[in-house]
Design a protein around this motif. Structure first.
Motif, mmCIF file in Angstrom:
data_model
loop_
_atom_site.group_PDB
_atom_site.id
_atom_site.type_symbol
_atom_site.label_atom_id
_atom_site.label_comp_id
_atom_site.label_asym_id
_atom_site.label_seq_id
_atom_site.Cartn_x
_atom_site.Cartn_y
_atom_site.Cartn_z
ATOM 1 N N PRO A 43 0.634 -1.160 0.066
ATOM 2 C CA PRO A 43 -0.061 0.106 -0.081
ATOM 3 C C PRO A 43 0.690 1.173 0.108
ATOM 4 C CG PRO A 43 -0.162 -1.179 2.125
ATOM 5 C CD PRO A 43 0.362 -2.047 1.291
ATOM 6 N N VAL A 44 1.974 1.286 0.465
ATOM 7 C CA VAL A 44 2.891 2.463 0.558
ATOM 8 C C VAL A 44 3.335 2.833 -0.819
ATOM 9 C CG1 VAL A 44 4.880 3.381 1.238
ATOM 10 C CG2 VAL A 44 3.603 2.129 3.158
ATOM 11 N N SER A 45 3.890 1.612 -1.672
ATOM 12 C CA SER A 45 3.977 1.836 -3.065
ATOM 13 C C SER A 45 3.080 2.193 -3.836
ATOM 14 C CB SER A 45 4.551 0.628 -3.380
ATOM 15 O OG SER A 45 5.025 0.421 -4.761
ATOM 16 N N VAL A 46 1.771 1.643 -3.619
ATOM 17 C CA VAL A 46 0.812 2.213 -4.617
ATOM 18 C C VAL A 46 0.491 3.724 -4.242
ATOM 19 C CG1 VAL A 46 -1.592 2.061 -5.090
ATOM 20 C CG2 VAL A 46 -0.432 0.190 -4.868
ATOM 21 N N ASP A 47 0.335 4.099 -2.950
ATOM 22 C CA ASP A 47 0.023 5.565 -2.588
ATOM 23 C C ASP A 47 1.216 6.391 -2.965
ATOM 24 O OD1 ASP A 47 -2.255 4.456 -1.402
ATOM 25 O OD2 ASP A 47 -1.675 4.597 0.606
#
Length: 223
Positions: A43-47
């Motif tokens: 989720p950190v990478s997507v955001d």
């Protein structure tokens, strides 16, 4: 006061939406076999890719590459929200979804690199119009000339009766062909009919294209 409340409401809404999306991405990554800290990194990478693409769009005024990576990150976030809402069996994730989750880090790295290193369009300064120096108005220069001295006249004295007056030089007679004289007479008549005045030697000379002496002789004969 209303402005502060509106800002707080938007901030709270953004925090809630981000937390839910973050949780859904974590759950999907964990279901696809990415356990431990790896599930939290997805989720950190997507955001981060979503924010980077948005900032690049704002800076470049709608760059197509930025729009593409923004759409990819948004689809990944929305896909995780929909998949964890009962549309997918989280205990038996299909192989294609495992492939997408496993390949996401490479895709996100590619997108982040392209967004960070793509050239930014720098606005070029407008070229100033060239000044035509040949047409510039030059200052008016007035040159005053000193008056020329009047010629000295001989002292006046009593006229001497024994000195005869000097003869006036007369122009030599010029023979005028009859045909030329007839043609000149027609021109003189037309000039007199248009202007109401007899034609002079200068006008006659310009009309016929003849020497001054010949024009003077014709003008004398037409007078």
């Amino acid at each position: 006061m209303s402005r502060t409340l509106r800002f707080d409401a938007v901030l709270i809404q953004a925090v809630i939406a981000g937390a839910l999306s973050f949780s859904h991405l974590h759950d999907l990554a964990a279901a696809a076999g990415q356990d431990g800290w790896k599930a939290w990194a997805y989720p950190v990478s997507v955001d981060l890719l979503l924010v980077a693409a948005w900032r690049r769009m704002r800076a470049d005024g709608g760059n197509r590459d930025a729009w593409l990576w923004f759409a990819i990150a948004l689809i990944a976030s929305l896909g995780a929200n929909v998949a964890t809402a009962g549309m997918l069996d989280m205990t038996d994730v299909p192989p294609w979804l495992r492939i997408l989750v496993a390949g996401w880090p490479a895709l996100a790295f590619l997108g982040g690199t392209l967004l960070a290193h793509s050239p930014t369009d720098v606005p070029q300064p407008e070229a100033e119009p060239a000044v035509d120096t040949d047409r510039e108005a030059l200052p008016d220069l007035t040159v005053e000339r000193a008056p020329e001295p009047a010629p000295e006249l001989p002292p006046a004295g009593p006229a001497r009766k024994d000195v005869p007056p000097e003869p006036v030089a007369q122009a030599p007679a010029v023979t005028v062909p009859p045909a030329l004289l007839d043609h000149a007479r027609k021109i003189a008549d037309a000039h007199h009919a248009q202007t109401g005045a007899p034609i002079d030697a200068t006008t006659l000379r310009s009309r016929l294209g003849i020497p001054p002496a010949l024009a003077d002789s014709i003008a004398l004969q037409l007078a």
